[in-house]
Design an enzyme around this catalytic site. Sequence first.
Site, PDB file in Angstrom:
ATOM      1  N   CYS A 190       0.866  -1.184   0.000  1.00 40.86           N
ATOM      2  CA  CYS A 190       0.000   0.000   0.000  1.00 40.86           C
ATOM      3  C   CYS A 190       0.903   1.235   0.000  1.00 40.86           C
ATOM      4  O   CYS A 190       0.740   2.160   0.803  1.00 40.86           O
ATOM      5  CB  CYS A 190      -0.946  -0.003   1.186  1.00 40.86           C
ATOM      6  SG  CYS A 190      -1.791  -1.587   1.459  1.00 40.86           S
TER       7      CYS A 190
ATOM      8  N   ASP B 101       1.094  -1.184  -4.858  1.00 39.84           N
ATOM      9  CA  ASP B 101      -0.119  -0.411  -4.591  1.00 39.84           C
ATOM     10  C   ASP B 101      -1.116  -0.687  -5.712  1.00 39.84           C
ATOM     11  O   ASP B 101      -0.716  -0.986  -6.848  1.00 39.84           O
ATOM     12  CB  ASP B 101       0.177   1.085  -4.516  1.00 39.84           C
ATOM     13  CG  ASP B 101      -0.920   1.859  -3.801  1.00 39.84           C
ATOM     14  OD1 ASP B 101      -0.753   2.151  -2.607  1.00 39.84           O
ATOM     15  OD2 ASP B 101      -1.940   2.157  -4.439  1.00 39.84           O
TER      16      ASP B 101
ATOM     17  N   ALA C 106       1.943   3.752  -2.300  1.00 39.18           N
ATOM     18  CA  ALA C 106       1.792   5.081  -2.900  1.00 39.18           C
ATOM     19  C   ALA C 106       1.173   6.056  -1.885  1.00 39.18           C
ATOM     20  O   ALA C 106       0.387   5.639  -1.025  1.00 39.18           O
ATOM     21  CB  ALA C 106       0.921   4.981  -4.147  1.00 39.18           C
ATOM     22  N   PRO C 107       1.564   7.346  -1.981  1.00 42.37           N
ATOM     23  CA  PRO C 107       2.365   7.997  -3.029  1.00 42.37           C
ATOM     24  C   PRO C 107       3.866   7.900  -2.866  1.00 42.37           C
ATOM     25  O   PRO C 107       4.600   8.519  -3.619  1.00 42.37           O
ATOM     26  CB  PRO C 107       1.897   9.442  -2.958  1.00 42.37           C
ATOM     27  CG  PRO C 107       1.560   9.652  -1.524  1.00 42.37           C
ATOM     28  CD  PRO C 107       0.983   8.348  -1.050  1.00 42.37           C
ATOM     29  N   GLY C 108       4.364   7.152  -1.860  1.00 37.88           N
ATOM     30  CA  GLY C 108       5.753   6.775  -1.917  1.00 37.88           C
ATOM     31  C   GLY C 108       6.715   7.351  -0.916  1.00 37.88           C
ATOM     32  O   GLY C 108       7.919   7.128  -1.043  1.00 37.88           O
TER      33      GLY C 108
ATOM     34  N   CYS D  81      -2.237   5.829   9.807  1.00 37.24           N
ATOM     35  CA  CYS D  81      -2.327   7.242  10.202  1.00 37.24           C
ATOM     36  C   CYS D  81      -3.721   7.500  10.766  1.00 37.24           C
ATOM     37  O   CYS D  81      -4.464   8.342  10.276  1.00 37.24           O
ATOM     38  CB  CYS D  81      -2.014   8.161   9.020  1.00 37.24           C
ATOM     39  SG  CYS D  81      -3.062   7.914   7.572  1.00 37.24           S
TER      40      CYS D  81
ATOM     41  N   LYS E  32       7.425   6.494   2.153  1.00 40.61           N
ATOM     42  CA  LYS E  32       8.166   5.443   2.858  1.00 40.61           C
ATOM     43  C   LYS E  32       9.036   4.651   1.889  1.00 40.61           C
ATOM     44  O   LYS E  32      10.121   4.198   2.254  1.00 40.61           O
ATOM     45  CB  LYS E  32       7.187   4.552   3.611  1.00 40.61           C
ATOM     46  CG  LYS E  32       6.406   5.308   4.675  1.00 40.61           C
ATOM     47  CD  LYS E  32       5.321   4.459   5.297  1.00 40.61           C
ATOM     48  CE  LYS E  32       4.482   5.278   6.270  1.00 40.61           C
ATOM     49  NZ  LYS E  32       3.726   6.367   5.609  1.00 40.61           N
TER      50      LYS E  32
END
Length: 434
Positions: A250, A271, A252-254, A366, A256
Amino acid sequence: MEHATRASGQRERGPDPLGTPARRAAIRLLDAVLRRGEPLESALAAATRALPGGPDRGLAHAIAAETLRRLPDLDALIDSATPRPLPDDAKARFALRIALVQVLALGTPPHAAIATVLPLVDGGPRKLVHGVFGTLMRGEVTLDEIPTLPAATALRWQASWGDQMVEDAARAFSAPPPLDLGLSDWDQTDRLLGETGGDSLAPGHVRVSDHGPVTDMPGFKDGDWWVQDVAASIPARLIGRDAGHVLDLCAAPGGKTMQLAAMGAKVTAVDASESRLKRLRDNLKRTALEATVIRADVLEWQPEAPADAVLIDAPCSATGIYRRHPDVLYRVRPSIIAEMADQQARILARAADWVKPGGTLVYATCSLEPQEGEHQAEAFLIERRDFRIVPPAAGVLPDGITASTRGWVRTLPGMLADRGGCDGFFIVAMRREG
């Protein structure tokens, strides 16, 4: 034409005042969030399609976002000046909300705020809007420094975390948060601190309070950094440097993915969203970092072999990023939290077998909801006895952030308050026994 206009009881009006289209787009955005449950960012393109340029789109977004940040307080002011409450979805209430927020929070002169809003209620309660707005302006009303959280959110968080967390959350909501940068080369931290005038809470991190457009900031075009809240940097920090092959699920958006690559890992980023993966690929190109990018649903995809580490940045309610995205407080309901928690459990159960014996599994959300954090980890550890929690080593976590007695990390509003705060996250690292 003149006869028809008089017969209909309306008078002819001139062209709309300059700035009215941006206010019309702001109302469309609010309607998308509050009535249809759409994310503010997802609704932005359609709501602002008719606007001529970026500044107008930015203004519409700013008005809508600040209205959502202050919605309970704006509605309380409106209700104080009407003989009976307006319906929540009434055009007059929407118009008054954006007129008031412009004056009371965004610094727009009252005459400009009402002039650009009245055309939005032509054929409707124009006199009511004008009268209520005038009454409130003559009363010299103000907004409290600390916003009121939506009642449903406050009650839910109070039950989970107590009164102090709710107070801290409201205080953290009072202003947009600072900008955090993740660095593609940690050795450049001191240089970027000097160029941006920022602060640093951890290696490879810079925090900037005052800045212009992100793409105009020093180092953006050179690929020196990407935007990433300091709390969002913790999952990769728990995996550590030179971790070998890491599956970033999972992804995106990248943020990590880039962080892991910058730390020396060989990353496979997975993703399901092609549009989000495009942003990931663009960011990898801009920062000159490398990763293998795969479009796939992690509930259907299977890696060729187990990895040294698996990072699950799980889809969630995203209530932890409410400071940046105030719409989540109005879109997220208990049913959505339960739905996301179920999806997280299925991803955890599937991805656990992709970790090599002795390898690390990091689960993160989050979210400020225990169902998407603590409860999820506890249920997983009961089911999978071959995993155990690995508390963060000394010096791994950013300054001011600590692990719980259980060994996982929970960031809450109020944490780092004296240095700009951080997003709400749950992160746990678990090692698979050999």
